[in-house]
Design a protein around this motif. Sequence first.
Motif, mmCIF file in Angstrom:
data_model
loop_
_atom_site.group_PDB
_atom_site.id
_atom_site.type_symbol
_atom_site.label_atom_id
_atom_site.label_comp_id
_atom_site.label_asym_id
_atom_site.label_seq_id
_atom_site.Cartn_x
_atom_site.Cartn_y
_atom_site.Cartn_z
ATOM 1 N N PHE A 142 -1.768 13.387 -41.109
ATOM 2 C CA PHE A 142 -1.184 13.383 -39.721
ATOM 3 C C PHE A 142 -1.745 12.495 -38.908
ATOM 4 O O PHE A 142 -2.852 11.777 -39.311
ATOM 5 C CB PHE A 142 -1.431 15.072 -39.268
ATOM 6 C CG PHE A 142 -2.886 15.370 -38.892
ATOM 7 C CD1 PHE A 142 -3.580 15.099 -37.726
ATOM 8 C CD2 PHE A 142 -3.670 15.990 -40.071
ATOM 9 C CE1 PHE A 142 -4.916 15.269 -37.717
ATOM 10 C CE2 PHE A 142 -4.994 16.248 -40.039
ATOM 11 C CZ PHE A 142 -5.696 15.931 -38.588
ATOM 12 N N ASP A 143 -1.235 12.124 -37.677
ATOM 13 C CA ASP A 143 -1.760 10.968 -36.856
ATOM 14 C C ASP A 143 -3.045 11.603 -35.992
ATOM 15 O O ASP A 143 -2.744 12.257 -35.177
ATOM 16 C CB ASP A 143 -0.569 10.521 -35.777
ATOM 17 C CG ASP A 143 -0.861 9.467 -34.986
ATOM 18 O OD1 ASP A 143 -2.143 9.062 -34.900
ATOM 19 O OD2 ASP A 143 -0.114 8.778 -34.411
ATOM 20 N N VAL A 144 -4.219 11.071 -36.483
ATOM 21 C CA VAL A 144 -5.367 11.518 -35.746
ATOM 22 C C VAL A 144 -5.279 11.141 -34.372
ATOM 23 O O VAL A 144 -5.704 11.929 -33.535
ATOM 24 C CB VAL A 144 -6.646 10.863 -36.419
ATOM 25 C CG1 VAL A 144 -7.821 11.033 -35.559
ATOM 26 C CG2 VAL A 144 -6.807 11.490 -37.936
ATOM 27 N N VAL A 158 -10.769 23.200 -31.273
ATOM 28 C CA VAL A 158 -9.905 22.106 -32.116
ATOM 29 C C VAL A 158 -10.421 22.508 -33.545
ATOM 30 O O VAL A 158 -11.357 22.826 -34.004
ATOM 31 C CB VAL A 158 -10.440 20.640 -31.975
ATOM 32 C CG1 VAL A 158 -9.644 19.671 -32.818
ATOM 33 C CG2 VAL A 158 -10.562 20.223 -30.556
ATOM 34 N N GLU A 159 -9.308 22.821 -34.579
ATOM 35 C CA GLU A 159 -9.500 23.015 -35.749
ATOM 36 C C GLU A 159 -8.871 22.301 -36.604
ATOM 37 O O GLU A 159 -7.562 22.044 -36.758
ATOM 38 C CB GLU A 159 -9.210 24.555 -36.105
ATOM 39 C CG GLU A 159 -9.789 25.010 -37.363
ATOM 40 C CD GLU A 159 -8.800 25.214 -38.609
ATOM 41 O OE1 GLU A 159 -9.229 25.060 -39.757
ATOM 42 O OE2 GLU A 159 -7.566 25.174 -38.374
ATOM 43 N N CYS A 160 -9.649 21.515 -37.805
ATOM 44 C CA CYS A 160 -8.909 20.664 -38.634
ATOM 45 C C CYS A 160 -9.623 20.616 -40.047
ATOM 46 O O CYS A 160 -10.657 21.029 -40.020
ATOM 47 C CB CYS A 160 -8.350 19.374 -38.235
ATOM 48 S SG CYS A 160 -9.684 18.292 -38.280
ATOM 49 N N SER A 161 -8.945 20.331 -41.071
ATOM 50 C CA SER A 161 -9.742 20.196 -42.333
ATOM 51 C C SER A 161 -10.353 18.888 -42.463
ATOM 52 O O SER A 161 -9.833 18.196 -41.962
ATOM 53 C CB SER A 161 -8.646 20.283 -43.318
ATOM 54 O OG SER A 161 -8.041 21.460 -43.540
ATOM 55 N N HIS A 162 -11.456 19.027 -43.161
ATOM 56 C CA HIS A 162 -12.237 17.491 -43.469
ATOM 57 C C HIS A 162 -11.212 16.827 -44.743
ATOM 58 O O HIS A 162 -11.090 15.620 -44.734
ATOM 59 C CB HIS A 162 -13.506 17.958 -44.100
ATOM 60 C CG HIS A 162 -14.317 16.748 -44.111
ATOM 61 N ND1 HIS A 162 -15.865 16.810 -44.347
ATOM 62 C CD2 HIS A 162 -14.057 15.454 -43.917
ATOM 63 C CE1 HIS A 162 -16.377 15.775 -44.224
ATOM 64 N NE2 HIS A 162 -15.311 14.822 -44.094
ATOM 65 N N VAL A 163 -10.450 17.542 -45.465
ATOM 66 C CA VAL A 163 -9.914 16.989 -46.723
ATOM 67 C C VAL A 163 -8.717 18.074 -46.740
ATOM 68 O O VAL A 163 -8.663 19.159 -46.924
ATOM 69 C CB VAL A 163 -10.845 16.889 -47.922
ATOM 70 C CG1 VAL A 163 -9.653 16.470 -48.891
ATOM 71 C CG2 VAL A 163 -12.004 16.298 -47.645
ATOM 72 N N LEU A 164 -7.537 17.439 -46.768
ATOM 73 C CA LEU A 164 -6.351 18.192 -46.715
ATOM 74 C C LEU A 164 -5.845 18.534 -47.980
ATOM 75 O O LEU A 164 -6.010 17.977 -49.048
ATOM 76 C CB LEU A 164 -5.107 17.503 -46.134
ATOM 77 C CG LEU A 164 -4.938 16.765 -44.646
ATOM 78 C CD1 LEU A 164 -3.749 15.938 -44.456
ATOM 79 C CD2 LEU A 164 -5.562 17.787 -43.715
ATOM 80 N N PHE A 165 -5.733 20.142 -48.002
ATOM 81 C CA PHE A 165 -5.567 20.645 -49.369
ATOM 82 C C PHE A 165 -4.390 20.273 -50.197
ATOM 83 O O PHE A 165 -4.638 20.053 -51.629
ATOM 84 C CB PHE A 165 -5.464 22.228 -49.214
ATOM 85 C CG PHE A 165 -4.087 22.764 -49.205
ATOM 86 C CD1 PHE A 165 -3.756 22.846 -47.612
ATOM 87 C CD2 PHE A 165 -3.211 23.491 -49.737
ATOM 88 C CE1 PHE A 165 -2.499 23.355 -47.167
ATOM 89 C CE2 PHE A 165 -2.122 23.987 -49.771
ATOM 90 C CZ PHE A 165 -1.797 23.789 -48.613
ATOM 91 N N ARG A 166 -3.168 19.673 -49.849
ATOM 92 C CA ARG A 166 -2.196 19.252 -50.711
ATOM 93 C C ARG A 166 -2.509 18.078 -51.222
ATOM 94 O O ARG A 166 -2.195 17.718 -52.288
ATOM 95 C CB ARG A 166 -0.803 19.460 -49.930
ATOM 96 C CG ARG A 166 -0.401 20.812 -49.692
ATOM 97 C CD ARG A 166 1.279 20.615 -49.006
ATOM 98 N NE ARG A 166 1.418 21.989 -48.458
ATOM 99 C CZ ARG A 166 1.117 22.392 -47.556
ATOM 100 N NH1 ARG A 166 0.665 21.748 -46.430
ATOM 101 N NH2 ARG A 166 1.647 23.692 -47.119
ATOM 102 N N ILE A 170 -8.697 12.520 -46.591
ATOM 103 C CA ILE A 170 -9.940 12.729 -45.766
ATOM 104 C C ILE A 170 -9.619 12.301 -44.385
ATOM 105 O O ILE A 170 -8.934 11.397 -44.279
ATOM 106 C CB ILE A 170 -11.135 11.930 -46.121
ATOM 107 C CG1 ILE A 170 -11.444 12.234 -47.748
ATOM 108 C CG2 ILE A 170 -12.362 12.094 -45.358
ATOM 109 C CD1 ILE A 170 -12.673 11.531 -48.211
ATOM 110 N N VAL A 171 -9.764 13.537 -43.608
ATOM 111 C CA VAL A 171 -9.297 13.369 -42.275
ATOM 112 C C VAL A 171 -10.601 12.658 -41.539
ATOM 113 O O VAL A 171 -11.803 12.862 -41.602
ATOM 114 C CB VAL A 171 -9.084 14.481 -41.378
ATOM 115 C CG1 VAL A 171 -8.874 14.397 -40.059
ATOM 116 C CG2 VAL A 171 -8.004 15.223 -42.231
ATOM 117 N N ASP A 172 -10.020 11.694 -40.604
ATOM 118 C CA ASP A 172 -11.146 10.975 -39.746
ATOM 119 C C ASP A 172 -11.551 11.703 -38.761
ATOM 120 O O ASP A 172 -11.083 11.900 -37.596
ATOM 121 C CB ASP A 172 -10.308 9.508 -39.256
ATOM 122 C CG ASP A 172 -11.362 8.539 -38.585
ATOM 123 O OD1 ASP A 172 -12.651 9.068 -38.640
ATOM 124 O OD2 ASP A 172 -10.996 7.765 -38.019
#
Length: 385
Positions: A142-144, A158-166, A170-172
């Motif tokens: 997704f667009d950070v 704000v809630e988001c994953s560190h690494v997206l499961f699918r 790695i999310v910045d």
Amino acid sequence: MSSLHDDLLSRRADYPVLERKTYLASHTLGAMHRGTRERLAEFTDLWAEQGVVAWETWAPFVERVADLVGSLVGAPPGTTVMRQNVADLLGDLVVSLDWTGPRNRVVTSALEWPGSLHTWSQIGRLGGEAVLVPGEPDGISFDVQRMVDAIDERTLVVECSHVLFRTSTIVDLAPIIEKARAVGALAVVDGYQAAGTLPVDVVALGCDVYLGGSVKYLSGGPGNGWMHVSPSLVDRLEPVTTGWFGQVAPFAFDPENAYAPGIRRFAGGTPGVPAAFAAEPAYAALAEIGMARVRERSQSMTQPLLEAALERGFTVRSPQEPSQRGGHVTIDPGDSARVHDALIARGTVVDHRPGVGIRVSPHFYNTLDEALGVLDDMAEVLAAG
Ligand SMILES: Cc1ncc(COP(=O)(O)O)c(C=O)c1O
């Protein structure tokens, strides 16, 4: 032939499933450590021989194990609690906050773990509102910046994953956490797909909450959710679903609510003692190895796997740049659901996620031959029609 990672490969005997299967599914259920069986026997022996007196060993043991799993994500001792799973912990966190004021929004992404999205879908019942940042058309990220822009003075969490499961993206997190701090929102990170495969330092990240569970790369098995809350925040949180272990003096059986100081206020009711016994050997092994080395080993296999998949013409739905990818590679060879079932029948254990493909995760105990062999298997299954 000796390799840079012989010390890691010598640990293969500690994970019995590796003798029986080509096991490349640690992103969904890490291999059981053989010490788990002995630890569980210790748990049952204590129960059988000491009865209720076993609590004198069990209760401090659970806290020690919480510190051990916390140490694997850089959490200082006394800042991590264990509960059944992420849904339970996130739920308790949510009800410890006041959603009825003007600051009532959660900003999250559409690519989060569905269990968390289900919780956020109900936030209106507490007076809150969910703002969902959509996934990009490729489904990989997704667009950070879009998330950063969505965070403002109305944002409570704000809630988001560190690494997206699918897709293993790695999310910045840095700009997201920075913006959350700037506007006074809480930054909550789901580290489930990061813990046990990436070096994580929750203090350096600067998030308020970092939570996850243990069935994946941590190899801790079910029942071992964990949550780190920053010590500067934790005493301001007042969970509604507090249990007796979350009280300042559980064994006083006082009907008046008096939260324990620090992270123990999130302990809830009676802890999952057998789960903690089951998890300890695998956590200890990872602590001995060190997460930097696990990551180095993982990347030494995931990158050749990804490149070989592309060479064969398979679609890869994970970032191609190694620094942007976690511990698995998502590969779509075509006809993924059928290919997946055929791989399982052959004893090659991977998993399938609809819409993206087959997830393959060589962990520190795998070999490169095992990782690359999956591609041969996929090609054979496709050729057989
Ligand atoms: C990112 C992420 N969060 C959470 C979970 C699981 O949540 P729970 O512990 O509630 O089952 C998973 C996978 O099972 C996951 O991949």
